[in-house]
Design an enzyme around this catalytic site. Structure first.
Site, PDB file in Angstrom:
ATOM      1  N   SER A 203       0.831  -1.197   0.000  1.00  0.00           N
ATOM      2  CA  SER A 203       0.000   0.000   0.000  1.00  0.00           C
ATOM      3  C   SER A 203       0.875   1.261   0.000  1.00  0.00           C
ATOM      4  O   SER A 203       1.676   1.458  -0.905  1.00  0.00           O
ATOM      5  CB  SER A 203      -0.955  -0.026   1.194  1.00  0.00           C
ATOM      6  OG  SER A 203      -1.896   1.009   1.122  1.00  0.00           O
TER       7      SER A 203
ATOM      8  N   ASP B 135      -2.791   6.209  -3.745  1.00  0.00           N
ATOM      9  CA  ASP B 135      -1.599   5.548  -3.209  1.00  0.00           C
ATOM     10  C   ASP B 135      -1.098   4.487  -4.191  1.00  0.00           C
ATOM     11  O   ASP B 135      -1.739   4.230  -5.216  1.00  0.00           O
ATOM     12  CB  ASP B 135      -1.872   4.978  -1.816  1.00  0.00           C
ATOM     13  CG  ASP B 135      -2.847   3.816  -1.818  1.00  0.00           C
ATOM     14  OD1 ASP B 135      -3.527   3.609  -2.833  1.00  0.00           O
ATOM     15  OD2 ASP B 135      -2.937   3.110  -0.799  1.00  0.00           O
TER      16      ASP B 135
ATOM     17  N   ASP C 290      -1.004   1.238  -4.573  1.00  0.00           N
ATOM     18  CA  ASP C 290      -1.819   0.126  -5.064  1.00  0.00           C
ATOM     19  C   ASP C 290      -3.241   0.554  -5.401  1.00  0.00           C
ATOM     20  O   ASP C 290      -4.091  -0.266  -5.731  1.00  0.00           O
ATOM     21  CB  ASP C 290      -1.815  -1.050  -4.081  1.00  0.00           C
ATOM     22  CG  ASP C 290      -2.584  -0.772  -2.801  1.00  0.00           C
ATOM     23  OD1 ASP C 290      -2.543   0.385  -2.337  1.00  0.00           O
ATOM     24  OD2 ASP C 290      -3.212  -1.699  -2.267  1.00  0.00           O
TER      25      ASP C 290
ATOM     26  N   ASP D 142      -5.866   1.927  -3.722  1.00  0.00           N
ATOM     27  CA  ASP D 142      -7.092   1.710  -2.958  1.00  0.00           C
ATOM     28  C   ASP D 142      -7.481   2.948  -2.142  1.00  0.00           C
ATOM     29  O   ASP D 142      -8.638   3.095  -1.762  1.00  0.00           O
ATOM     30  CB  ASP D 142      -7.023   0.453  -2.083  1.00  0.00           C
ATOM     31  CG  ASP D 142      -5.867   0.444  -1.097  1.00  0.00           C
ATOM     32  OD1 ASP D 142      -5.105   1.428  -1.046  1.00  0.00           O
ATOM     33  OD2 ASP D 142      -5.736  -0.561  -0.367  1.00  0.00           O
TER      34      ASP D 142
END
Length: 569
Positions: free
Chosen positions: A150, A301, A303, A305
């Site tokens: 993340s 961010d 990734d 999400d």
């Protein structure tokens, strides 16, 4: 050589056997000779599943992300799948982000699954986490894996596990899988890939995912989408593969990419932290936004999400809104659209978490929508969908800059949420208003709620002990007042209990146990303390409110400052 505790030495010696490659063994020998503290931190415990899966620093050892720790996880998961789905042709989907070693580690995971006779669908290149959640259900897989840490620093990577429903693991599956993993030794891992069981995927999932995102957000045939000026930054992450494409598909033509941050790069060279919760991360996007006169600025961010949003305030300047504020405006807009379409009849719900703003509950009650609350993490919101098949899921979010639209993705989804934010901004622009105006209107209607998150970073074994001490002190010597406001209720999710300090009543909380402690005052102030499940941090969530509406925001901001001073955070 410095003295090494026998228990630690036993762990280290296992990694100096032929099961492990020569480079791994050489690195361990270097640490023994030259870096005893690094050796201890690399081996003193095994990585564990937290609120967002398993995350850790990349390197050698049980407490690090590497081919062996992930291989062992995958071997255990393979065996668990065979136990739970006996006789079925098992299928898994795998995605990965822009981090160092993500592609190579994803390949290792794919090889171990295939070695265990499991069909693997592996994305050919980096993709957002929400697309993996979507792919699990789209491809009728038994589970899914995404390699990501993340928004953690560059030295981290991670391993998120998704179940059949597209949501992350929740009890009892997580504990049962860990039990299987713990029965294994590293030599039990089968790394011998069966290439015919590994199938690369990309465009066939991309196209369906993009169309589904648009279908869940485009409520009207408004003509002004092409007039909205959008600045977007992927912060060197995976969202560049989907967000611009989805916005274009929906009709947004003026999307300006922050070019210096458009190239995926695991070093995240232009930011100190690739976290849209941090204002500094969106500095370059805000500068471009002012330069071109953007209506809205969005950053995601690595990734994809989480998303950060900036909009024009009452003075015409771009201003960041926090995760709770973004959640409130997007959730209200969704409910309003459902209401206007005649789709609300008391059998719908919005999901959120115990550390998020209480304002969302007030809005749901007014809109005749059920409000369901769970522990921190979107896996619990995904579980709500499974646990309440009699209710329609409209959307959900939490304070950590995450939002989820409908149930086609079962995790926070910055692709669809970015589109929803733009859709709302475009609808408001047609009325000569902004999202900030919309937020103030909601404050005047429901009362003003202001939230703040403070985090204390405590790294390594010593840091973990310090975090435990802080939580123990808050439990054993509970606060009686917060900035002069009497504490009237304490909820301790570790033992699942609450205490009403006015009546003396004690009872049980209807949620799984978790290391969270929440104080409530007679004036509606709320403070929650919670160690992070994915980072070496302890987090303090502060919420204050006023019935006076938006005119009281300055006073509420001062109250937050006073609370931070009292709590020394």
């Amino acid at each position: 050589m410095r003295y090494i505790e026998p228990e630690l030495l036993e762990k280290v010696n296992k990694w100096l056997t032929p099961t492990f490659d020569e480079l791994t063994q050489l690195r361990i020998k270097d640490m023994i000779a030259l870096e005893p503290e690094e050796l201890e931190d690399s081996f003193y415990k095994s990585l564990e599943f937290g609120t967002g899966g398993m995350r850790g620093i990349m390197g050698v050892g049980d407490n690090r992300i590497n081919r062996y720790t992930l291989g062992k996880n995958t071997q255990g998961l393979s065996q668990y799948l065979k136990q739970v789905f006996p006789g079925e042709s098992l299928k898994v989907a795998i995605a990965y982000d822009c981090r160092h070693n993500s592609k190579e580690l994803a390949r290792v995971v794919a090889e171990v699954f295939s070695a265990n006779n499991i069909q693997v669908y592996l994305f050919s290149d980096l993709r957002p986490t929400p697309e993996l959640s979507f792919a699990v259900r789209q491809l009728d897989c038994h589970c899914g894996i995404v390699l990501t840490a993340s928004h953690n620093p560059p030295e981290y990577n991670g391993y998120k596990v998704y179940w059949q429903d597209g949501g992350q693991l929740v009890p009892p599956q997580d504990g049962e899988i860990i039990q299987v993993i713990n029965t294994l030794d590293y030599e039990d891992v089968n790394f011998q890939a069966k290439e015919d069981l590994i199938q690369l995927i990309d465009k066939e999932i991309d196209d369906v995912f993009q169309k589904a995102s648009v279908a869940h957000v485009r409520f009207t045939e408004q003509k002004n989408r092409e007039q909205l000026k959008v600045v977007f930054t992927p912060l060197h992450g995976t969202s560049v593969t989907q967000v611009p494409q989805v916005l274009k598909l929906a009709g947004f033509e003026q999307v300006h990419l922050v070019e210096a941050q458009a190239e995926p790069n695991g070093d995240f060279p232009t930011v100190e932290s690739p976290n849209p919760e941090e204002p500094e991360a969106l500095k370059m996007a805000l500068e471009l936004g002012e330069e071109i006169g953007a209506d809205i600025v969005i950053g995601t961010d690595p990734d994809c999400d989480r998303l950060g949003i900036a909009v024009r305030n009452s003075n015409g300047q771009l201003q960041l809104i926090n995760g709770n504020q973004a959640m409130v405006v997007m959730a209200h807009y969704l409910m309003q659209q459902w209401k206007e379409a005649g789709r609300i009849d008391g059998k719908q719900f919005i999901g959120s978490t115990i550390v998020s703003t209480p304002m969302l509950k007030a809005i749901c009650e007014d809109m005749n929508v059920n409000y369901l609350e769970g522990l921190t993490g979107f896996k619990w919101i995904a579980k709500m969908i499974e646990d309440h098949p009699n209710l329609e899921f409209i959307g959900g979010g939490e304070e950590s800059f995450g939002f989820m639209v409908g149930e086609f993705v079962r995790d926070k989804d910055a692709v669809t949420a970015s589109l929803l934010a733009c859709e709302l901004a475009a609808a408001l622009k047609a009325q000569d208003k902004t999202i900030f105006d919309y937020l103030l209107d909601l404050y005047d209607q429901y009362g003003a709620y202001l939230e703040h998150l403070s985090s204390m970073v405590k790294k390594g074994k010593k840091g973990a002990e310090e975090i435990k001490t802080i939580m123990d002190d808050l439990r054993n010597s509970p606060l009686e007042s917060l900035i002069g406001e009497k504490v009237v209720r304490v909820e301790d999710y570790q033992d699942g209990s609450y205490t009403d300090l006015l009546t003396g009543e004690q009872g049980s909380l209807d949620l799984p146990n978790s290391n969270v402690l929440i104080y409530y005052t007679e004036q509606g102030t709320k403070v929650a303390a919670r160690p992070s499940g994915t980072e070496p941090k302890i987090k303090f969530y502060i919420s204050v409110r006023s019935s006076s509406g938006s005119s009281d925001l300055e006073r509420l901001s001062e109250k937050i400052g006073q609370l931070k001073t009292q709590l020394d955070i």
